[in-house]
Design an enzyme around this catalytic site. Structure first.
Site, PDB file in Angstrom:
ATOM      1  N   GLY A   9       0.840  -1.191   0.000  1.00 16.73           N
ATOM      2  CA  GLY A   9       0.000   0.000   0.000  1.00 16.73           C
ATOM      3  C   GLY A   9       0.873   1.238   0.000  1.00 16.73           C
ATOM      4  N   CYS A  10       0.371   2.312   0.574  1.00 18.42           N
ATOM      5  CA  CYS A  10       1.144   3.553   0.627  1.00 18.42           C
ATOM      6  C   CYS A  10       2.507   3.293   1.252  1.00 18.42           C
ATOM      7  CB  CYS A  10       0.386   4.605   1.431  1.00 18.42           C
ATOM      8  SG  CYS A  10       1.328   6.119   1.683  1.00 18.42           S
ATOM      9  N   PHE A  11       3.554   3.660   0.536  1.00 15.70           N
ATOM     10  CA  PHE A  11       4.903   3.297   1.004  1.00 15.70           C
ATOM     11  C   PHE A  11       5.401   4.121   2.178  1.00 15.70           C
ATOM     12  CE2 PHE A  11       6.677   5.395  -3.172  1.00 15.70           C
ATOM     13  CZ  PHE A  11       6.240   6.657  -2.776  1.00 15.70           C
TER      14      PHE A  11
END
EC number: 1.8.4.11
Length: 160
Positions: A9-11
């Protein structure tokens, strides 16, 4: 030192989580396994890359299996192209490497986890075809922006 590339997902949150683990030497955010030679954050929906964290670790301090356990803990492994509020193929989950031994270990790990899951695990395990370091403002984003959005509870670091 060993490297593995984790898309969760969002890093921003994935990087912040892994950077706090004993044995993790370095983290870097970037884009993996897209269909073009280059990309930017703004182009991810078109170029097919996944937001990914390159995790470099010392296996004498933390094992590959422990890295996988932490990764599995912070993602929703049965969600396709979605983690938290982030939706799209750039937020897919994956484990990438150029090492067949690491990919085999990842497959074995996920097969064991699948036996305990009611739903199908959607984490892809693939050869790292390409990786592009993300723009500088994304590196250590949550350290620079402590109030930034994160789908991971960073106060809850799992003890393996």
């Amino acid at each position: 030192m060993i490297e593995v590339y984790l898309a969760g997902g969002c890093f921003w949150g994935v990087e912040a989580y892994f950077s706090n683990l004993d044995g993790v030497i370095k983290t870097e955010v970037g884009y993996a396994n897209g269909k073009t030679a280059t990309t930017t954050y703004e182009e991810l929906k078109v170029t097919g890359f996944a937001e990914t964290v390159k995790v470099t670790f010392d296996e004498e301090i933390i094992s590959l299996n422990e890295i996988f356990e932490h990764f599995y803990y912070i993602i929703d492994p049965t969600s396709l192209n979605k983690q938290g509020n982030d939706v799209g193929s750039q937020y897919r989950t994956g484990i990438y490497s150029r090492s067949e031994a690491i990919l085999k270990a990842a497959r074995n790990f996920l097969n064991i986890k699948q036996e305990k899951e009611k739903e199908k695990i959607m984490v892809e395990v693939k050869v790292l075809n390409n990786y592009i370091r993300a723009e500088e403002y994304h590196q250590d984003y949550l350290k620079k922006n402590p109030a930034g959005y994160c789908h991971i509870n960073l106060d809850d670091v799992l003890e393996i």
